[in-house]
Design a protein around this motif. Sequence first.
Motif, mmCIF file in Angstrom:
data_model
loop_
_atom_site.group_PDB
_atom_site.id
_atom_site.type_symbol
_atom_site.label_atom_id
_atom_site.label_comp_id
_atom_site.label_asym_id
_atom_site.label_seq_id
_atom_site.Cartn_x
_atom_site.Cartn_y
_atom_site.Cartn_z
ATOM 1 N N ILE A 277 62.756 60.071 14.281
ATOM 2 C CA ILE A 277 62.420 61.095 13.712
ATOM 3 C C ILE A 277 64.326 62.546 13.831
ATOM 4 N N GLY A 278 65.087 62.410 14.591
ATOM 5 C CA GLY A 278 66.023 62.507 14.697
ATOM 6 C C GLY A 278 67.034 62.396 13.391
ATOM 7 N N VAL A 279 67.350 60.710 12.988
ATOM 8 C CA VAL A 279 67.985 60.892 12.350
ATOM 9 C C VAL A 279 67.419 60.462 11.272
ATOM 10 N N PHE A 280 65.961 60.330 10.857
ATOM 11 C CA PHE A 280 65.187 61.795 9.784
ATOM 12 C C PHE A 280 65.868 62.416 9.529
ATOM 13 N N LEU A 281 65.629 63.657 10.336
ATOM 14 C CA LEU A 281 66.403 65.371 10.147
ATOM 15 C C LEU A 281 66.992 65.295 10.073
ATOM 16 N N THR A 282 68.494 64.653 10.384
ATOM 17 C CA THR A 282 69.223 64.980 10.593
ATOM 18 C C THR A 282 69.761 64.669 8.735
ATOM 19 N N ALA A 283 69.647 63.694 8.423
ATOM 20 C CA ALA A 283 69.732 63.353 6.588
ATOM 21 C C ALA A 283 68.841 63.887 6.006
ATOM 22 N N VAL A 284 67.982 65.007 6.074
ATOM 23 C CA VAL A 284 67.763 66.336 5.397
ATOM 24 C C VAL A 284 68.018 67.460 5.869
ATOM 25 N N TYR A 285 68.644 68.468 6.906
ATOM 26 C CA TYR A 285 69.619 68.830 7.007
ATOM 27 C C TYR A 285 70.845 69.068 5.942
ATOM 28 N N MET A 286 71.843 68.232 6.900
ATOM 29 C CA MET A 286 72.566 67.637 6.101
ATOM 30 C C MET A 286 72.865 68.274 4.745
ATOM 31 N N PHE A 287 72.007 67.229 3.584
ATOM 32 C CA PHE A 287 71.880 66.577 2.431
ATOM 33 C C PHE A 287 71.139 68.090 1.514
ATOM 34 N N PHE B 234 73.654 69.759 -1.433
ATOM 35 C CA PHE B 234 73.359 69.487 -2.659
ATOM 36 C C PHE B 234 72.491 71.369 -2.746
ATOM 37 N N ILE B 235 72.756 72.052 -1.911
ATOM 38 C CA ILE B 235 72.613 73.618 -2.208
ATOM 39 C C ILE B 235 73.574 74.137 -2.546
ATOM 40 N N ILE B 236 74.621 73.684 -1.586
ATOM 41 C CA ILE B 236 75.882 74.517 -1.988
ATOM 42 C C ILE B 236 76.797 73.954 -3.691
ATOM 43 N N PHE B 237 76.100 72.568 -3.888
ATOM 44 C CA PHE B 237 77.018 72.384 -5.081
ATOM 45 C C PHE B 237 75.678 71.945 -5.992
ATOM 46 N N HIS B 238 74.617 71.903 -5.843
ATOM 47 C CA HIS B 238 74.259 71.604 -6.929
ATOM 48 C C HIS B 238 73.429 72.348 -7.345
ATOM 49 N N GLY B 239 73.201 74.190 -6.703
ATOM 50 C CA GLY B 239 72.593 74.876 -6.667
ATOM 51 C C GLY B 239 72.363 75.437 -8.132
ATOM 52 N N ASN B 240 71.992 76.627 -8.319
ATOM 53 C CA ASN B 240 72.715 77.403 -9.841
ATOM 54 C C ASN B 240 73.896 78.407 -9.291
ATOM 55 N N VAL B 241 74.572 78.901 -9.754
ATOM 56 C CA VAL B 241 75.800 79.099 -9.867
ATOM 57 C C VAL B 241 75.870 81.086 -9.632
ATOM 58 N N PHE B 242 76.199 81.339 -8.352
ATOM 59 C CA PHE B 242 76.171 82.155 -7.969
ATOM 60 C C PHE B 242 77.721 83.195 -7.974
ATOM 61 N N LEU C 85 63.958 67.406 -2.996
ATOM 62 C CA LEU C 85 63.543 69.367 -2.922
ATOM 63 C C LEU C 85 64.709 70.141 -3.122
ATOM 64 N N TRP C 86 65.567 70.028 -2.833
ATOM 65 C CA TRP C 86 66.793 71.280 -3.235
ATOM 66 C C TRP C 86 67.645 70.713 -4.017
ATOM 67 N N PHE C 87 67.387 69.420 -5.651
ATOM 68 C CA PHE C 87 68.549 69.366 -5.894
ATOM 69 C C PHE C 87 68.600 70.289 -7.303
ATOM 70 N N SER C 88 68.625 70.484 -8.114
ATOM 71 C CA SER C 88 68.571 71.049 -9.173
ATOM 72 C C SER C 88 67.708 71.604 -10.224
ATOM 73 N N SER C 89 66.339 70.493 -9.612
ATOM 74 C CA SER C 89 65.233 70.681 -10.089
ATOM 75 C C SER C 89 64.380 70.534 -8.690
ATOM 76 N N GLY C 90 65.252 70.335 -7.792
ATOM 77 C CA GLY C 90 64.344 70.753 -6.550
ATOM 78 C C GLY C 90 63.276 71.895 -6.183
ATOM 79 N N SER C 91 63.109 73.441 -7.165
ATOM 80 C CA SER C 91 62.174 74.519 -6.963
ATOM 81 C C SER C 91 60.962 74.197 -7.310
ATOM 82 N N LYS C 92 60.731 73.256 -8.147
ATOM 83 C CA LYS C 92 59.129 73.272 -9.271
ATOM 84 C C LYS C 92 58.411 72.187 -8.124
ATOM 85 N N ILE C 93 59.115 71.226 -7.739
ATOM 86 C CA ILE C 93 58.865 70.190 -6.685
ATOM 87 C C ILE C 93 57.965 71.556 -4.787
ATOM 88 N N ARG C 94 59.268 72.126 -4.103
ATOM 89 C CA ARG C 94 58.797 73.190 -3.134
ATOM 90 C C ARG C 94 57.563 74.013 -3.521
#
Length: 625
Positions: A424-434, A438-446, A516-525
């Motif tokens: 479970i920890g391995v799975f959560l680690t991959a989720v929060y890191m990426f 994805f938010i920093i490098f592929h999100g909307n430009v601010f 969930l957090w790539f460029s089109s992830g907002s609709k899925i969330r």
Amino acid sequence: MNILILTMFFPLLSFCLLSVSQGKWIETISASIGLVGIGMSTLITFYFVCGFCHHTCSYDSFILTQELGSWFKIDNKLSVDIVLRLDGLSLVMLSVITGIGFIIHIYAIWYMSGYEGYARFFAYTNLFIFNMILLVLSDNLLLVYFGWEGVGLCSYLLIGFYYTDYNSVMKAFKSFIMTRFGDIFLICALFMIYNQYCTLSISALLKLDSQNLLKNDMSMWISIALLVGCIAKSAQFPLQSWLISAMVGPTPVSALIHAATMVTSGVYLINRMHSFFLVTPFILYIISMIGIVTAVIFASSALFQSNIKKILAYSTISQIGYMFLALGEKNWDGAMYHLMTHACFKALLFLAAGSLVRACNNEQNIFKMGSLYKSMPFIYICFLIGGASLSGFPIITSGFYSKELILMSMFDHNNYWFLCFSFIGVFLTAVYMFRMIFIIFHGNVFIQPKMSYKICQYLPLVILLLLSTCIGSKLQLCLLNSMSGNNYHEFSYNKVYVIITSEILVLCGIWLAYLLWFSSGSKIRHMIIARRPIELMNRYLILLNYYGWGLDWFYKIIFIKPYLFVAKKLFSYNDIVESGINIFILFLNWLSRCLICISNGKLNWYIASIGISSVMILLICFMSL
């Protein structure tokens, strides 16, 4: 000639020179002095590493000692000798301290340039390196404690480096108090050890066999006291909240002290004193429980953070939890192997985060960044490699090898519950890191970053980038080439599905973060949280994780508020006591003035006084008849 003492001498010399300068020297001179002190220690460490690699003896038999004299003696009962001990375990820690410390110092030349207290920063870090080396090389537990306390002091100074900021000062104070709590238990453990064995020498204690330790009724209490001290220093549940507050310090401080060295000192001490834990298997089970709880719940906390440094801080807490889990499984070398790989990829992530934050005008909120992969491609690569290594991405990253060693150790010991929670920890680690990547490098430009191209900024990142790959894992494994009972490269078929399961979870975590957090992830969330019950559940779950499972609130209710209540009552009581003291002082002043009047130097006054006193004495005598 044994040059082991020089590993500590050069950082201490740099600290003294920078302290004497009082910040009056130019930045180039201050940085050079600070860098040379750590650099010389690194070269000496490299010399010992080369000697170890060409040593004909095994890992366990590699021991070098250097006696420097006697510190003090008390009635021929307590004798504390200054002896340095270099063996396989301390060499691993020394390599991490000096190697990662030197790389971070190169980076700090660029990062701290222009800040007030430039020389002071390098003075503090050199003093920290000195105390950390003293901690791992000392052959006497009292000297270990001296280095342990010195490391805590330097941590306080570096967390509160921006001392004009009230928030930084209070966070530094919080960190100092919480780690002191563990230090009290550690010194109590030393008292009990000396009371039972009449020595504080590590070499002498390591020679004690299990029968001598089992005969001692205090072994359980010694193990508990050592464990509490290590939990506080390594920021494990439930004493982990100080590490989150420590992120207010400069980013090089976070990389050096609160990711690679200081927080791993608890792991080192448990490993060093493992003979006490071997005779108390229940304490080993508690260590495993603390490790797995810390690894899982704070991986979930990292999933809900918006501050980039807090995400990395929670990931540090979680990864050290895996080290504690390995220690509880008696996988001493597996814990040290993960300590080494973690130091490299976590330092890479922190330094890359520092470059990112500096380019984004000191903005640390990941949701106020976005689409930076085009303008900062190298930093993007650093995050990808560092995040993949932290997640345990297969084959190409160093984190894969060290983390799989821990998982397979649990499988060998048939601890399937711990193994499931580790998955479970391995799975959560991959989720929060990426999620963060994805938010920093592929999100909307601010924000539009302001790029900087300095050799002192990029050279450390390149070195750490290589060490975070499979290349680094092979180099680090050389120091653990005689891991007893851990034939890592000899996979058996019954272990294959453990590795496959772990890597499938890593890939699923990355895929979920992509959805969930790539460029089109907002609709899925939006589709996921559209339902009312799930929305309510998410609300409370997010708050619980965001605030670190409410432990700070718990400490506030249990400790801080009662303390403030008692302090206020004592303050009111102090007013009454102070008034009484003031009245007594006024009485003494009046009495002194009367005595001054009596002693006026006039003869007739003295004769009258004698006469009056004589009459009063006669009256008293007659009344008593």
